[in-house]
Every structure is written in structure tokens, then in C-alpha cells.
Scaffold this motif. Structure first.
Motif, mmCIF file in Angstrom:
data_model
loop_
_atom_site.group_PDB
_atom_site.id
_atom_site.type_symbol
_atom_site.label_atom_id
_atom_site.label_comp_id
_atom_site.label_asym_id
_atom_site.label_seq_id
_atom_site.Cartn_x
_atom_site.Cartn_y
_atom_site.Cartn_z
ATOM 1 N N TYR A 27 0.851 -1.188 0.000
ATOM 2 C CA TYR A 27 0.000 0.000 0.000
ATOM 3 C C TYR A 27 0.889 1.242 0.000
ATOM 4 C CZ TYR A 27 -3.412 -3.399 1.752
ATOM 5 O OH TYR A 27 -4.210 -4.501 1.915
ATOM 6 N N SER A 28 0.489 2.233 -0.781
ATOM 7 C CA SER A 28 1.188 3.521 -0.754
ATOM 8 C C SER A 28 0.582 4.394 0.343
ATOM 9 C CB SER A 28 1.045 4.220 -2.113
ATOM 10 O OG SER A 28 -0.315 4.601 -2.317
ATOM 11 N N TYR A 29 1.232 5.531 0.616
ATOM 12 C CA TYR A 29 0.654 6.466 1.586
ATOM 13 C C TYR A 29 -0.681 7.006 1.068
ATOM 14 C CZ TYR A 29 4.481 6.524 4.914
ATOM 15 O OH TYR A 29 5.373 6.170 5.883
ATOM 16 N N LYS A 30 -0.791 7.164 -0.252
ATOM 17 C CA LYS A 30 -2.065 7.618 -0.814
ATOM 18 C C LYS A 30 -3.162 6.583 -0.561
ATOM 19 C CE LYS A 30 -4.204 9.395 -5.044
ATOM 20 N NZ LYS A 30 -3.989 9.744 -6.476
ATOM 21 N N ASP A 31 -2.830 5.299 -0.758
ATOM 22 C CA ASP A 31 -3.790 4.222 -0.477
ATOM 23 C C ASP A 31 -4.236 4.266 0.988
ATOM 24 O OD1 ASP A 31 -3.507 3.203 -3.070
ATOM 25 O OD2 ASP A 31 -1.875 1.858 -2.489
ATOM 26 N N LEU A 32 -3.277 4.452 1.868
ATOM 27 C CA LEU A 32 -3.562 4.444 3.305
ATOM 28 C C LEU A 32 -4.442 5.627 3.701
ATOM 29 C CD1 LEU A 32 -2.911 2.832 5.872
ATOM 30 C CD2 LEU A 32 -0.914 4.305 6.204
ATOM 31 N N LEU A 33 -4.160 6.801 3.130
ATOM 32 C CA LEU A 33 -4.939 7.990 3.470
ATOM 33 C C LEU A 33 -6.343 7.933 2.863
ATOM 34 C CD1 LEU A 33 -2.109 10.646 3.182
ATOM 35 C CD2 LEU A 33 -3.228 9.865 5.268
ATOM 36 N N LEU A 34 -6.466 7.328 1.683
ATOM 37 C CA LEU A 34 -7.799 7.138 1.108
ATOM 38 C C LEU A 34 -8.627 6.199 1.985
ATOM 39 C CD1 LEU A 34 -6.991 6.877 -2.720
ATOM 40 C CD2 LEU A 34 -8.311 8.681 -1.594
ATOM 41 N N LYS A 35 -7.979 5.146 2.498
ATOM 42 C CA LYS A 35 -8.659 4.242 3.428
ATOM 43 C C LYS A 35 -9.047 4.978 4.704
ATOM 44 C CE LYS A 35 -7.306 -0.497 2.328
ATOM 45 N NZ LYS A 35 -8.692 -1.035 2.407
ATOM 46 N N THR A 36 -8.201 5.893 5.140
ATOM 47 C CA THR A 36 -8.499 6.676 6.342
ATOM 48 C C THR A 36 -9.758 7.518 6.132
ATOM 49 O OG1 THR A 36 -6.144 6.772 6.931
ATOM 50 C CG2 THR A 36 -7.599 8.396 7.954
ATOM 51 N N GLU A 37 -9.892 8.113 4.952
ATOM 52 C CA GLU A 37 -11.109 8.869 4.635
ATOM 53 C C GLU A 37 -12.338 7.952 4.677
ATOM 54 O OE1 GLU A 37 -10.117 12.689 1.859
ATOM 55 O OE2 GLU A 37 -10.293 10.757 0.830
ATOM 56 N N GLU A 38 -12.194 6.744 4.127
ATOM 57 C CA GLU A 38 -13.302 5.778 4.149
ATOM 58 C C GLU A 38 -13.696 5.423 5.578
ATOM 59 O OE1 GLU A 38 -12.008 2.423 1.931
ATOM 60 O OE2 GLU A 38 -11.807 3.506 0.035
ATOM 61 N N LYS A 39 -12.687 5.238 6.440
ATOM 62 C CA LYS A 39 -12.954 4.865 7.829
ATOM 63 C C LYS A 39 -13.615 6.019 8.587
ATOM 64 C CE LYS A 39 -11.441 0.672 7.740
ATOM 65 N NZ LYS A 39 -11.574 0.538 6.279
ATOM 66 N N ILE A 40 -13.244 7.243 8.260
ATOM 67 C CA ILE A 40 -13.876 8.403 8.889
ATOM 68 C C ILE A 40 -15.378 8.387 8.604
ATOM 69 C CG2 ILE A 40 -14.088 10.928 8.781
ATOM 70 C CD1 ILE A 40 -11.026 11.029 8.397
ATOM 71 N N THR A 41 -15.712 8.170 7.339
ATOM 72 C CA THR A 41 -17.127 8.109 6.944
ATOM 73 C C THR A 41 -17.820 6.919 7.597
ATOM 74 O OG1 THR A 41 -16.598 9.139 4.812
ATOM 75 C CG2 THR A 41 -18.698 7.959 4.985
ATOM 76 N N GLN A 42 -17.141 5.773 7.617
ATOM 77 C CA GLN A 42 -17.716 4.558 8.199
ATOM 78 C C GLN A 42 -18.010 4.749 9.687
ATOM 79 O OE1 GLN A 42 -15.247 1.101 7.598
ATOM 80 N NE2 GLN A 42 -16.808 -0.339 8.277
ATOM 81 N N ILE A 43 -17.082 5.365 10.408
ATOM 82 C CA ILE A 43 -17.282 5.615 11.846
ATOM 83 C C ILE A 43 -18.446 6.585 12.061
ATOM 84 C CG2 ILE A 43 -16.256 6.656 13.907
ATOM 85 C CD1 ILE A 43 -13.521 5.591 12.877
ATOM 86 N N GLN A 44 -18.447 7.669 11.303
ATOM 87 C CA GLN A 44 -19.500 8.682 11.469
ATOM 88 C C GLN A 44 -20.890 8.111 11.196
ATOM 89 O OE1 GLN A 44 -17.845 11.612 8.773
ATOM 90 N NE2 GLN A 44 -17.199 12.930 10.466
#
Length: 440
Positions: A27-44
Motif C-alpha cells: 500500500y502507498s501512503y495515498k492508499d492508506l490515506l484514502l482508506k483513512t477517509e473511508e474509515k472516517i465516513t464509516q465511523i461517522q
């Protein structure tokens, strides 16, 4: 991608770099940060709870969930497995946790602890190992912990994510890795030294954080003879005392590798250290020594325990670590040597014995691959010294023969009351999930 937290903003600088290799998936840092955005939405979308547990490891989903909690100012509680998780969820007042990319809800009442109410920023709860009682829930200000990584400069290297996901040392390695734009490499079966060595060779890992027990296991298994480990430049060790004799053997086998002792606790965080042989100089932390016990005070210190007395945190801000140390001067500077844990002292008729001191002597003998020294109940002296011994390949003794041999070899090295009076030969020593010898 937009993030408000400085630590995540720092990671945006590394978008095109490789961030993680987990079980051969990259995974690249871009992949990881995109996943982080997904998790933010998932948590909310899933919950408004402030305290969130997570069961997992150093895979992309779990790291992204952790980063999402930082951005959302949640209090995150990592678990590397589900051992005693029900009790821990109750202790910390966790009613929802994340596992295998889904949320699991419980009907536990949220904690009303004042420390939680006073914390307005992102938080982290770590549990102690519970080796001397029930696990303690330790609350950190996660912003304070992450602040120490913001000034680190970028460095292109591959780092093994060895220590556990719910361990202060494991998280320190992760945060350090991300803060410098390095690539973290993780595998599931960390106790398999062949898998570790294979990963070091395949991914040209240059930094290996490990425990002395794991390093000794690597030596005994001779993985350095079967795999090309020439990429290793630095091995850091902590979590338990390193025997002098083991460090000497490691340096002889891993020529060209620098060994660096780290030091920290779940309560105070990881200190910066300067190493000389098996001595350390603490550099970014205040300390004092009272009756040979080390007391620490740091900027990254936890806020306290949620489910136990906070008497270990003194009124002057110092935390009683339970580590016994010796103080020495080297080139005019003050260094410490960790000699053992206060709670592991063996009391033989009033005489105190440090298990590590005896282990250090035993490991010098050419027929002993590994050993564990511990207290055994004794009707006359209260306690006596016992040892479990792992013999090197090619050596064969019964327990009585071995006891006589050890007694003869130890008589000029140890006081009589320190020499093991009970010997048990075992194939291997039990190692905890935190890669320390199990002394129970």
C-alpha cells in the motif's frame, strides 16, 4: 484529501511513497490515506460513541481506522487479540469495537471517569499485560504522543513492525515509521523466526525492533546462516532485560549491525536513549532513583489509570516504573543499567536474587541455549531459585546431571543461595504475546 490533524497532514507529503507491506500486500501512503477517509465516513455513519475499540494488527484497515480516530478526536483502544476482551471492554466502558472491517456493539455502560471527561482531544487507552494482576487501563492524550513525531525528517527505509498493535513499543514503531515516510513491513506469525528472517531478506529490512527473547530464538534457530540478513543496519531491543552474554553473542554473529537499547513503559511512553554496551542514557525524560527503583516523568506521560489506583503516579509527577537500575558514569555522563523488575525479585531467606543475574551467568555456558529463572516455594527459606533450561542441539543430560554440572560451574560466579536448586529441562520457553519470557 483534507485532514485537520497535523500528523495526518504530514503524511500527505509522502503520498507517492510505499507505506505498508502486510502479508505481501503493498500500500502507498495515498492508499492508506484514502482508506483513512473511508474509515472516517464509516465511523461517522455507525456510531457517535467517543471510545472505540479495535481488534486487529498492522494491516491497512486497522492503521486507517486508528488514523481516522485521531482525525475525529475519538479515544481508540487497540487489541491485538480477543483475550479477556469482554472484561477489558467493561473496564474501559467500551460499547462498540471494530473487527474485520465491521462494528460490534455491546451493552456496556460508558465510563464516567473524570480523566475521560477532561480529555477533549484524541485519546488512546492501552492495557497492561496483567502479568501481576488484572490488566490496567492506561489513558493517554494521543495528540501529546503524536506531537513528538511531527519534527522527524523523511528517511527512505523499510522497518519491521514487530511488536504488537496494542503495545506502546509497537505503536511507537508505527508512528515513527509513518512520520518519516518509511515503509512498514508486518507479518501475522511473528513468533516464526523463519518467516521473520525471510521477510528481512525479501524486503531488505534495515531496522528490526525486537525483544531479547526473540533475538535469542533467532540465534538458536540459526536463521542468520540460512537467510541473507545483510540489509539489517540497526536492531533495537527492549521490553525486557538483555543479558550481557546474549548481547555479546548477537554482536559476534550480526557484524556490522548496530544494537540500540530502547526504554519506555505504557505509562510514560518511549524515551530517547543513548546506548553504550548494555547501558542507556535517558535523554528526553526526567528521572530519579529511589532505593534502586527508577522513577520517570515525561511529556508523553499518560493521564493515569481508569480502573486502578493511581498511587504509582507521585504528587511530583514521577511514575514508579518497578524497574531496578544501577547508576554508572561513562565518559563523564550518567548511564543506567536495567537489572530487573522489583516484582520478580526472589527472596531466599531474606537474601534477594535477581532472576536476570542468574540467567546471564547460565547463558554463558556452551550447552545452554536459553533459560528462565524464577522463584519456587520453599518450606525453609520461603523461596528458592529454580530454572528451566533449554539445551543446545547435541547436548544431552538428565535433570540430576545438569543440576550437578550447573552447580559446579556456578560456584565461582554466584553466591550459593543464587544457584538454582531445582532444574527442569524443557524444549522451549513460553513467550508472551508481547515477546517476553513468561515468568508465572
Amino acid at each position: 484529501m483534507k485532514f485537520t490533524h497535523p500528523f495526518l497532514q504530514k503524511l500527505l507529503n509522502y503520498e507517492n511513497l510505499k507505506a505498508l507491506i502486510y502479508e505481501n500486500q503493498e500500500y502507498s501512503y495515498k492508499d492508506l490515506l484514502l482508506k483513512t477517509e473511508e474509515k472516517i465516513t464509516q465511523i461517522q455513519n455507525a456510531t457517535q460513541e467517543r471510545i472505540l475499540g479495535i481488534v486487529g494488527d498492522f494491516n491497512a484497515d486497522c492503521i486507517a481506522f486508528l488514523l481516522a480516530c485521531v482525525e475525529l478526536k475519538k479515544i481508540v483502544v487497540p487489541f491485538s487479540d480477543e483475550n479477556e476482551i469482554e472484561n477489558k471492554l467493561k473496564e474501559a466502558g467500551i460499547s462498540v469495537y471494530f473487527k474485520e472491517n465491521d462494528f460490534i456493539f455491546k451493552e456496556y455502560s460508558p465510563s464516567s471517569h473524570k480523566l475521560l471527561k477532561d480529555l477533549k482531544e484524541a485519546g488512546l487507552i492501552l492495557f497492561s499485560s496483567g502479568s501481576t494482576g488484572k490488566p490496567k487501563a492506561i489513558l493517554h492524550n494521543l495528540n501529546t504522543l503524536l506531537e513528538s513525531y511531527l519534527s522527524k525528517k523523511a528517511k527512505n527505509m523499510n522497518i519491521l513492525l514487530f511488536l504488537m498493535f496494542d503495545h506502546i513499543g509497537g505503536l511507537n514503531t508505527l508512528f515513527n515509521c509513518l512520520s518519516i515516510g518509511a515503509c512498514g513491513v508486518a507479518i501475522k506469525d511473528r513468533k516464526n523466526v523463519d518467516s521473520l528472517a525471510f521477510s528481512i531478506e525479501k524486503y531488505k529490512i534495515s531496522l528490526l525492533p525486537a525483544s531479547p527473547s526473540l533475538l535469542n530464538l533467532m540465534l538458536c534457530s540459526k536463521v542468520h546462516e540460512r537467510y541473507k540478513l545483510s540489509s539489517l543496519k540497526l536492531i533495537t531491543y527492549g521490553t525486557e532485560k538483555m543479558p550481557d552474554s546474549l548481547l555479546k553473542r548477537l554482536k559476534a554473529e550480526f557484524k556490522g549491525v548496530r544494537f540500540h537499547q530502547t526504554f519506555g513503559t505504557s505509562e510514560v511512553g518511549i524515551a530517547q536513549t543513548k546506548t553504550y554496551e548494555n547501558f542507556i542514557k535517558l535523554e528526553n525524560i526526567d528521572y530519579k532513583i529511589i532505593d534502586n527503583e527508577l522513577y520517570l516523568k515525561s511529556k508523553t506521560q499518560s493521564l493515569g489509570y481508569l480502573n486502578a489506583s493511581n498511587e504509582a503516579f507521585r504528587a511530583d509527577g514521577y511514575f514508579a516504573t518497578g524497574d531496578l537500575v544501577e547508576l554508572v558514569k561513562i565518559n563523564g555522563e550518567e548511564y543506567l543499567k536495567i537489572i530487573g523488575r522489583n516484582k520478580e525479585l526472589i527472596n531466599v531467606g531474606g537474601e534477594k536474587v535477581m532472576p536476570e543475574e542468574v540467567e546471564n551467568v547460565l547463558l554463558e555456558f556452551d550447552f545452554i541455549a536459553d533459560c528462565l529463572v524464577f522463584a519456587k516455594a520453599n518450606a525453609l527459606t520461603g523461596q528458592s531459585v529454580a530454572a528451566k533450561i533449554v539445551l543446545k542441539e547435541g547436548f544431552c543430560f538428565d535433570s540430576l546431571e545438569l543440576k550437578k554440572k550447573i552447580k559446579a560451574l556456578c560456584k565461582d560466579k554466584l553466591a550459593p543461595y543464587k544457584i538454582p536448586s531445582k532444574i527442569e529441562i524443557v524444549e522451549r520457553l513460553q513467550m508472551s504475546n508481547r515477546f517476553k519470557k513468561v515468568r508465572k
